[in-house]
Design a protein around this motif. Structure first.
Motif, PDB file in Angstrom:
ATOM      1  N   TYR A   1       0.490  -1.310  -0.131  1.00  0.00           N
ATOM      2  CA  TYR A   1       0.581  -0.001   0.218  1.00  0.00           C
ATOM      3  C   TYR A   1       0.975   1.025   0.201  1.00  0.00           C
ATOM      4  CZ  TYR A   1      -4.582  -1.935   0.949  1.00  0.00           C
ATOM      5  OH  TYR A   1      -5.923  -2.629   0.530  1.00  0.00           O
ATOM      6  N   LEU A   2       0.179   2.056  -0.391  1.00  0.00           N
ATOM      7  CA  LEU A   2       1.148   3.445  -0.684  1.00  0.00           C
ATOM      8  C   LEU A   2       0.177   4.658   0.068  1.00  0.00           C
ATOM      9  CD1 LEU A   2       3.387   3.661  -3.393  1.00  0.00           C
ATOM     10  CD2 LEU A   2       4.192   3.780  -1.581  1.00  0.00           C
ATOM     11  N   THR A   3       0.036   5.588   0.447  1.00  0.00           N
ATOM     12  CA  THR A   3      -0.646   6.024   1.375  1.00  0.00           C
ATOM     13  C   THR A   3      -0.610   7.791   0.171  1.00  0.00           C
ATOM     14  OG1 THR A   3       0.621   7.379   2.562  1.00  0.00           O
ATOM     15  CG2 THR A   3      -1.431   5.612   4.029  1.00  0.00           C
ATOM     16  N   LYS A   4      -1.595   8.031  -0.189  1.00  0.00           N
ATOM     17  CA  LYS A   4      -2.237   9.450  -1.208  1.00  0.00           C
ATOM     18  C   LYS A   4      -2.115  11.012  -0.256  1.00  0.00           C
ATOM     19  CE  LYS A   4      -4.596   9.333  -4.638  1.00  0.00           C
ATOM     20  NZ  LYS A   4      -6.449   8.569  -5.237  1.00  0.00           N
ATOM     21  N   PRO A   5      -0.945  11.904  -0.714  1.00  0.00           N
ATOM     22  CA  PRO A   5      -0.206  11.873  -1.736  1.00  0.00           C
ATOM     23  C   PRO A   5       1.118  11.870  -1.623  1.00  0.00           C
ATOM     24  CG  PRO A   5      -0.137  14.027  -0.207  1.00  0.00           C
ATOM     25  CD  PRO A   5      -1.770  12.583   0.349  1.00  0.00           C
ATOM     26  N   VAL A   6       1.215  11.218  -2.581  1.00  0.00           N
ATOM     27  CA  VAL A   6       2.669   9.878  -2.745  1.00  0.00           C
ATOM     28  C   VAL A   6       3.792  10.529  -2.057  1.00  0.00           C
ATOM     29  CG1 VAL A   6       3.528   8.331  -3.949  1.00  0.00           C
ATOM     30  CG2 VAL A   6       1.070   8.203  -4.142  1.00  0.00           C
ATOM     31  N   ASP A   7       3.965   9.972  -1.545  1.00  0.00           N
ATOM     32  CA  ASP A   7       5.672  10.538  -0.511  1.00  0.00           C
ATOM     33  C   ASP A   7       6.990   9.683  -1.778  1.00  0.00           C
ATOM     34  OD1 ASP A   7       8.670   9.781  -0.015  1.00  0.00           O
ATOM     35  OD2 ASP A   7       7.179  11.417   1.366  1.00  0.00           O
ATOM     36  N   PRO A   8       7.441  10.898  -3.018  1.00  0.00           N
ATOM     37  CA  PRO A   8       8.598  10.369  -3.960  1.00  0.00           C
ATOM     38  C   PRO A   8       9.261   9.702  -3.453  1.00  0.00           C
ATOM     39  CG  PRO A   8       8.609  12.641  -4.070  1.00  0.00           C
ATOM     40  CD  PRO A   8       7.416  11.947  -2.640  1.00  0.00           C
ATOM     41  N   VAL A   9       9.904   9.626  -2.177  1.00  0.00           N
ATOM     42  CA  VAL A   9      11.166   8.481  -1.200  1.00  0.00           C
ATOM     43  C   VAL A   9      10.781   7.193  -1.165  1.00  0.00           C
ATOM     44  CG1 VAL A   9      12.700   7.884   0.471  1.00  0.00           C
ATOM     45  CG2 VAL A   9      12.529  10.843  -0.683  1.00  0.00           C
ATOM     46  N   LEU A  10       9.198   7.733  -0.218  1.00  0.00           N
ATOM     47  CA  LEU A  10       8.444   5.759  -0.065  1.00  0.00           C
ATOM     48  C   LEU A  10       8.093   5.365  -1.432  1.00  0.00           C
ATOM     49  CD1 LEU A  10       7.581   3.909   2.046  1.00  0.00           C
ATOM     50  CD2 LEU A  10       5.893   5.388   1.756  1.00  0.00           C
ATOM     51  N   LEU A  11       7.888   6.406  -2.154  1.00  0.00           N
ATOM     52  CA  LEU A  11       7.159   5.842  -4.203  1.00  0.00           C
ATOM     53  C   LEU A  11       9.155   4.572  -4.128  1.00  0.00           C
ATOM     54  CD1 LEU A  11       5.606   4.805  -6.352  1.00  0.00           C
ATOM     55  CD2 LEU A  11       6.329   7.383  -6.930  1.00  0.00           C
ATOM     56  N   LYS A  12       9.625   5.243  -4.494  1.00  0.00           N
ATOM     57  CA  LYS A  12      11.557   4.417  -5.160  1.00  0.00           C
ATOM     58  C   LYS A  12      11.700   3.140  -4.199  1.00  0.00           C
ATOM     59  CE  LYS A  12      15.770   5.630  -6.127  1.00  0.00           C
ATOM     60  NZ  LYS A  12      17.169   6.741  -5.715  1.00  0.00           N
ATOM     61  N   GLN A  13      11.330   3.541  -2.841  1.00  0.00           N
ATOM     62  CA  GLN A  13      11.360   2.413  -2.515  1.00  0.00           C
ATOM     63  C   GLN A  13      10.100   1.298  -2.281  1.00  0.00           C
ATOM     64  OE1 GLN A  13      11.198   3.757   1.955  1.00  0.00           O
ATOM     65  NE2 GLN A  13      12.716   4.833   2.199  1.00  0.00           N
ATOM     66  N   VAL A  14       9.681   1.404  -2.238  1.00  0.00           N
ATOM     67  CA  VAL A  14       7.783   0.158  -2.113  1.00  0.00           C
ATOM     68  C   VAL A  14       8.741  -0.279  -3.422  1.00  0.00           C
ATOM     69  CG1 VAL A  14       6.145  -0.171  -3.002  1.00  0.00           C
ATOM     70  CG2 VAL A  14       6.575   1.260  -1.088  1.00  0.00           C
ATOM     71  N   LEU A  15       9.018   0.555  -4.810  1.00  0.00           N
ATOM     72  CA  LEU A  15       9.061   0.457  -6.412  1.00  0.00           C
ATOM     73  C   LEU A  15       9.937  -0.711  -6.959  1.00  0.00           C
ATOM     74  CD1 LEU A  15       7.466   3.130  -8.697  1.00  0.00           C
ATOM     75  CD2 LEU A  15       6.649   1.073  -7.835  1.00  0.00           C
ATOM     76  N   SER A  16      11.574  -0.029  -5.363  1.00  0.00           N
ATOM     77  CA  SER A  16      12.463  -1.089  -6.059  1.00  0.00           C
ATOM     78  C   SER A  16      12.139  -2.776  -4.746  1.00  0.00           C
ATOM     79  CB  SER A  16      14.165  -0.041  -5.053  1.00  0.00           C
ATOM     80  OG  SER A  16      14.462   0.860  -5.899  1.00  0.00           O
ATOM     81  N   ALA A  17      11.403  -2.245  -4.182  1.00  0.00           N
ATOM     82  CA  ALA A  17      11.045  -3.351  -3.303  1.00  0.00           C
ATOM     83  C   ALA A  17      10.415  -4.833  -4.491  1.00  0.00           C
ATOM     84  CB  ALA A  17      10.516  -3.907  -2.639  1.00  0.00           C
ATOM     85  N   THR A  18       9.558  -3.795  -5.362  1.00  0.00           N
ATOM     86  CA  THR A  18       9.207  -4.466  -6.193  1.00  0.00           C
ATOM     87  C   THR A  18       9.457  -4.910  -7.399  1.00  0.00           C
ATOM     88  OG1 THR A  18       6.990  -3.450  -5.312  1.00  0.00           O
ATOM     89  CG2 THR A  18       6.696  -4.722  -7.298  1.00  0.00           C
ATOM     90  N   VAL A  19      10.487  -4.740  -7.945  1.00  0.00           N
ATOM     91  CA  VAL A  19      11.230  -4.808  -9.073  1.00  0.00           C
ATOM     92  C   VAL A  19      12.288  -6.256  -8.632  1.00  0.00           C
ATOM     93  CG1 VAL A  19      13.116  -4.176 -10.735  1.00  0.00           C
ATOM     94  CG2 VAL A  19      10.952  -2.508 -10.027  1.00  0.00           C
TER      95      VAL A  19
END
Length: 327
Positions: free
Chosen positions: A132-150
């Motif tokens: 889950y990501l809360t809105k508004p999206v935090d760019p730092v957290l978005l990068k961390q979550v997407l890196s883990a997903t990749v």
């Protein structure tokens, strides 16, 4: 928590399994994300963030449109980033449909939400939401979550190359045991163990989560708070490498699988002191939106039964055989 079962007690005398072969590393490929968002301004902002991070972005304005796109071509996206509340078909409905169909059930789904209440998060995780990501999206957290997903996508691609051949060769194995010491051994061992399961791809995810916990926490002594700090700083891989070379962080984790009537039973034990596993067995906002604790909750949903014994450094899990319907 329950008494230690006889199967797990046999760890005391069971020989170490053969070393697991290294998994092939797939060639790097550009990651494609399907962004599903009905708010045009949010769509533009998040799409720009994704482009800046190097992802190739395709968009849909609601779950129905996204579902139609993926049914037409399941290969068009490596993962889905979707809003929770949308007209026509919301993010939860989209997730359920994707997880119900074989061509798309492997796609990781990240949910965007304006609420983090326990009931909503639990509902999403049970439907198959990975994060889950809360809105508004935090760019730092978005990068961390997407890196883990990749990383998870790349791991799946590597392990799926070997699962089918393993399963055919392991058809007559009744029990298999492994000893492992490092994170590098988690994926090969998980791949081999899951090959005994009736649903190897599903089992692989749960086994990997439990083995990761056994090595990170049981051998490397990496607690949840320290892991969260390193994830936030982007230094987790460096810290795991450091601990792997530290004599104070050495030990052996044990993993085994055996066929039982009606399915497969797994057991995992690490040399650590255990942990407060009870808080992670049910999904809650901290697990769904935070960076630690999701693995145990996910494993609890994957296996038909998951039991922690003693202080939590011994785990047994059961995956039932798939029952064919009688026509």
């Amino acid at each position: 928590m329950s008494a230690e079962p006889s199967f797990a007690q046999s760890f005391q005398t069971a020989p170490a399994g053969a070393p697991a072969p290294a998994l092939a590393t797939p060639a790097a490929q550009p990651m494609h994300v399907l962004l599903v968002e009905d708010d045009r301004m949010a769509l533009l902002i998040i799409s720009t963030m994704l482009n800046d991070l190097g992802y190739q972005v395709e968009t849909a304005e609601n779950g129905a449109e996204a579902y139609a796109m993926l049914r037409e071509n399941p290969q068009r996206a490596d993962f889905v980033l979707t809003d929770r509340f949308m007209p026509a078909l919301d993010g939860l409905g989209l997730t359920r449909r994707l997880k119900r169909e074989a061509p798309t059930r492997h796609l990781p789904v990240i949910m965007l939400t304006g609420t983090g209440d326990a009931a909503s998060v639990a509902e999403g995780i049970e439907a198959g939401v990975m994060q889950y990501l809360t809105k508004p999206v935090d760019p730092v957290l978005l990068k961390q979550v997407l890196s883990a997903t990749v990383r998870q996508i790349e791991q799946r691609r590597a392990t799926m190359q070997t699962l089918q051949s393993h399963q055919a060769g392991f058809a007559n194995i009744q029990r298999i045991d492994f000893h492992l010491r490092t994170m590098a051994e988690v994926l090969p061992v998980a791949s081999l163990l899951s090959s005994l399961a009736p649903n190897p791809e599903k089992a692989l995810t749960g086994i990997r989560e439990l083995l990761t916990n056994a090595v990170e926490h049981g051998i490397y002594r990496l607690g949840a708070q320290a892991k969260a700090r390193h994830l936030a700083a982007g230094t987790l891989d460096m810290e795991l490498t450091r601990r792997a070379a530290d004599p104070a962080c050495s030990g052996i984790a044990e993993a085994a699988a055996q066929r039982i009537e009606g399915g497969i039973q797994f057991a995992f034990r690490d040399p650590g002191p255990g942990f407060a596993f009870q808080r992670y067995l049910r999904p809650d906002p901290a697990q769904g939106i935070g960076q630690c604790g999701r693995g145990i909750a996910r494993a609890a949903l994957i296996f038909n039964r998951l039991d922690f014994h003693g202080t939590g450094n011994l785990v047994t899990a059961v995956m039932a055989a798939q029952v064919r319907p009688a026509w």
